[in-house]
Design a protein around this motif. Structure first.
Motif, mmCIF file in Angstrom:
data_model
loop_
_atom_site.group_PDB
_atom_site.id
_atom_site.type_symbol
_atom_site.label_atom_id
_atom_site.label_comp_id
_atom_site.label_asym_id
_atom_site.label_seq_id
_atom_site.Cartn_x
_atom_site.Cartn_y
_atom_site.Cartn_z
ATOM 1 N N GLU A 118 0.842 -1.199 0.000
ATOM 2 C CA GLU A 118 0.000 0.000 0.000
ATOM 3 C C GLU A 118 0.878 1.251 0.000
ATOM 4 O O GLU A 118 0.626 2.198 -0.746
ATOM 5 C CB GLU A 118 -0.932 -0.012 1.227
ATOM 6 C CG GLU A 118 -1.750 1.244 1.393
ATOM 7 C CD GLU A 118 -2.756 1.473 0.270
ATOM 8 O OE1 GLU A 118 -3.074 2.647 0.013
ATOM 9 O OE2 GLU A 118 -3.215 0.503 -0.345
ATOM 10 N N HIS A 119 1.929 1.228 0.833
ATOM 11 C CA HIS A 119 2.846 2.369 0.872
ATOM 12 C C HIS A 119 3.568 2.533 -0.467
ATOM 13 O O HIS A 119 3.782 3.661 -0.925
ATOM 14 C CB HIS A 119 3.860 2.223 2.007
ATOM 15 C CG HIS A 119 3.267 2.405 3.370
ATOM 16 N ND1 HIS A 119 2.613 3.542 3.761
ATOM 17 C CD2 HIS A 119 3.218 1.571 4.431
ATOM 18 C CE1 HIS A 119 2.188 3.414 5.005
ATOM 19 N NE2 HIS A 119 2.543 2.222 5.434
ATOM 20 N N MET A 120 3.922 1.417 -1.078
ATOM 21 C CA MET A 120 4.590 1.493 -2.381
ATOM 22 C C MET A 120 3.648 2.102 -3.423
ATOM 23 O O MET A 120 4.074 2.908 -4.250
ATOM 24 C CB MET A 120 5.070 0.107 -2.817
ATOM 25 C CG MET A 120 6.298 -0.354 -2.067
ATOM 26 S SD MET A 120 6.852 -2.013 -2.525
ATOM 27 C CE MET A 120 7.171 -1.823 -4.252
ATOM 28 N N ALA A 121 2.361 1.737 -3.364
ATOM 29 C CA ALA A 121 1.381 2.302 -4.295
ATOM 30 C C ALA A 121 1.245 3.806 -4.056
ATOM 31 O O ALA A 121 1.206 4.595 -5.013
ATOM 32 C CB ALA A 121 0.035 1.605 -4.137
ATOM 33 N N GLN A 122 1.206 4.197 -2.790
ATOM 34 C CA GLN A 122 1.115 5.619 -2.462
ATOM 35 C C GLN A 122 2.375 6.365 -2.924
ATOM 36 O O GLN A 122 2.281 7.476 -3.458
ATOM 37 C CB GLN A 122 0.908 5.818 -0.958
ATOM 38 C CG GLN A 122 -0.451 5.366 -0.471
ATOM 39 C CD GLN A 122 -0.568 5.370 1.047
ATOM 40 O OE1 GLN A 122 0.412 5.566 1.755
ATOM 41 N NE2 GLN A 122 -1.783 5.136 1.536
ATOM 42 N N LEU A 123 3.533 5.753 -2.707
ATOM 43 C CA LEU A 123 4.789 6.377 -3.150
ATOM 44 C C LEU A 123 4.836 6.493 -4.670
ATOM 45 O O LEU A 123 5.300 7.507 -5.210
ATOM 46 C CB LEU A 123 5.990 5.572 -2.641
ATOM 47 C CG LEU A 123 6.303 5.723 -1.162
ATOM 48 C CD1 LEU A 123 7.392 4.736 -0.758
ATOM 49 C CD2 LEU A 123 6.725 7.139 -0.829
ATOM 50 N N SER A 124 4.353 5.481 -5.356
ATOM 51 C CA SER A 124 4.323 5.506 -6.816
ATOM 52 C C SER A 124 3.418 6.632 -7.301
ATOM 53 O O SER A 124 3.771 7.370 -8.232
ATOM 54 C CB SER A 124 3.842 4.162 -7.350
ATOM 55 O OG SER A 124 3.773 4.180 -8.753
ATOM 56 N N GLN A 125 2.270 6.781 -6.649
ATOM 57 C CA GLN A 125 1.341 7.853 -7.011
ATOM 58 C C GLN A 125 1.982 9.222 -6.737
ATOM 59 O O GLN A 125 1.900 10.129 -7.562
ATOM 60 C CB GLN A 125 0.042 7.705 -6.221
ATOM 61 C CG GLN A 125 -1.020 8.708 -6.589
ATOM 62 C CD GLN A 125 -2.296 8.485 -5.778
ATOM 63 O OE1 GLN A 125 -2.330 7.694 -4.839
ATOM 64 N NE2 GLN A 125 -3.345 9.191 -6.152
ATOM 65 N N ALA A 126 2.644 9.352 -5.588
ATOM 66 C CA ALA A 126 3.311 10.613 -5.249
ATOM 67 C C ALA A 126 4.434 10.901 -6.247
ATOM 68 O O ALA A 126 4.630 12.053 -6.663
ATOM 69 C CB ALA A 126 3.864 10.551 -3.826
ATOM 70 N N GLU A 127 5.157 9.860 -6.647
ATOM 71 C CA GLU A 127 6.234 10.028 -7.626
ATOM 72 C C GLU A 127 5.675 10.538 -8.956
ATOM 73 O O GLU A 127 6.249 11.429 -9.582
ATOM 74 C CB GLU A 127 6.974 8.705 -7.831
ATOM 75 C CG GLU A 127 8.123 8.791 -8.814
ATOM 76 C CD GLU A 127 8.780 7.450 -9.086
ATOM 77 O OE1 GLU A 127 9.914 7.473 -9.606
ATOM 78 O OE2 GLU A 127 8.177 6.402 -8.805
ATOM 79 N N GLN A 128 4.542 9.978 -9.375
ATOM 80 C CA GLN A 128 3.914 10.440 -10.617
ATOM 81 C C GLN A 128 3.487 11.898 -10.496
ATOM 82 O O GLN A 128 3.651 12.675 -11.437
ATOM 83 C CB GLN A 128 2.702 9.560 -10.952
ATOM 84 C CG GLN A 128 3.074 8.177 -11.430
ATOM 85 C CD GLN A 128 1.844 7.288 -11.640
ATOM 86 O OE1 GLN A 128 0.764 7.585 -11.168
ATOM 87 N NE2 GLN A 128 2.037 6.188 -12.358
ATOM 88 N N GLN A 129 2.958 12.284 -9.328
ATOM 89 C CA GLN A 129 2.563 13.671 -9.121
ATOM 90 C C GLN A 129 3.780 14.595 -9.170
ATOM 91 O O GLN A 129 3.730 15.669 -9.776
ATOM 92 C CB GLN A 129 1.831 13.834 -7.788
ATOM 93 C CG GLN A 129 0.450 13.210 -7.780
ATOM 94 C CD GLN A 129 -0.209 13.236 -6.409
ATOM 95 O OE1 GLN A 129 0.451 13.464 -5.393
ATOM 96 N NE2 GLN A 129 -1.511 12.989 -6.382
ATOM 97 N N VAL A 130 4.874 14.182 -8.549
ATOM 98 C CA VAL A 130 6.101 14.978 -8.556
ATOM 99 C C VAL A 130 6.625 15.120 -9.983
ATOM 100 O O VAL A 130 7.044 16.206 -10.401
ATOM 101 C CB VAL A 130 7.174 14.365 -7.627
ATOM 102 C CG1 VAL A 130 8.539 14.986 -7.850
ATOM 103 C CG2 VAL A 130 6.752 14.511 -6.170
ATOM 104 N N ARG A 131 6.586 14.034 -10.741
ATOM 105 C CA ARG A 131 7.029 14.107 -12.144
ATOM 106 C C ARG A 131 6.154 15.079 -12.935
ATOM 107 O O ARG A 131 6.651 15.841 -13.770
ATOM 108 C CB ARG A 131 6.993 12.726 -12.793
ATOM 109 C CG ARG A 131 8.093 11.796 -12.324
ATOM 110 C CD ARG A 131 8.004 10.442 -13.034
ATOM 111 N NE ARG A 131 8.790 9.442 -12.385
ATOM 112 C CZ ARG A 131 10.050 9.178 -12.689
ATOM 113 N NH1 ARG A 131 10.663 9.860 -13.622
ATOM 114 N NH2 ARG A 131 10.709 8.230 -12.044
#
Length: 175
Positions: A118-131
């Motif tokens: 779940e944390h990895m999914a959240q981090l992936s989503q945050a990474e996409q937002q940062v990109r």
């Protein structure tokens, strides 16, 4: 050196071994062990089969203090213990069977794995937002740099024009 049956009083030679009980037994006791309600699910192998494939016999895990099989898990001390340990050194401690401790540990590991996913999914989503923000900022930077260059170019053109106008006026007054 041949071993003797650990289950009968007749001192027969052992020909089999129960992998769960880790007891050597004669053919008669091996047959009874495989029929008995409490042990019929155990794996009984011939000594010849075990000798041919030592991996069939799991290594015995014994208590270093009492030499008995580790059967319980002391939740307070966080270590496996034998029956004697539960009565002597660990009396009053919260204990459970090793199977229960393993099942609990597996459940905790699965819960941790699910939380990590779940944390990895959240981090992936945050990474996409940062990109996305980075792409947007890069676009703003390029637009701003272009606007600054255009503004300075307009200033240079206006300044050059003013220079020409002032020089022309000066020439007109000088002549």
């Amino acid at each position: 050196a041949s071993s003797l049956c650990e289950l009968c009083a007749d001192q027969h030679a052992a020909t089999h071994r129960c992998l769960e009980c880790e007891e050597a037994m004669c053919p008669k006791m091996a047959a009874a062990h495989m029929r008995s309600k409490g042990t019929r699910h155990h794996t009984v192998q011939t000594l010849a089969e075990i000798a041919a494939n030592p991996l069939l016999a799991p290594a015995s895990v014994l208590c270093r203090d009492h030499g008995k099989h580790l059967e319980f898990f002391d939740q307070q001390c966080q270590r496996p213990i034998c029956h004697s340990c539960t009565v002597l050194e660990h009396q009053g401690h919260q204990c459970c069977t090793l199977d229960t401790a393993v099942q609990t540990a597996v459940e905790k590991a699965k819960a941790l794995q699910a939380a990590a996913q779940e944390h990895m999914a959240q981090l992936s989503q945050a990474e996409q937002q940062v990109r996305g923000v980075l792409t947007e900022l890069t676009g703003h930077y390029e637009t701003t740099a272009e606007n600054v260059q255009q503004a300075f170019e307009q200033c240079r053109v206006a300044l050059a024009q003013r220079e020409q106008d002032v020089l022309a006026e000066l020439d007109g007054k000088h002549k």
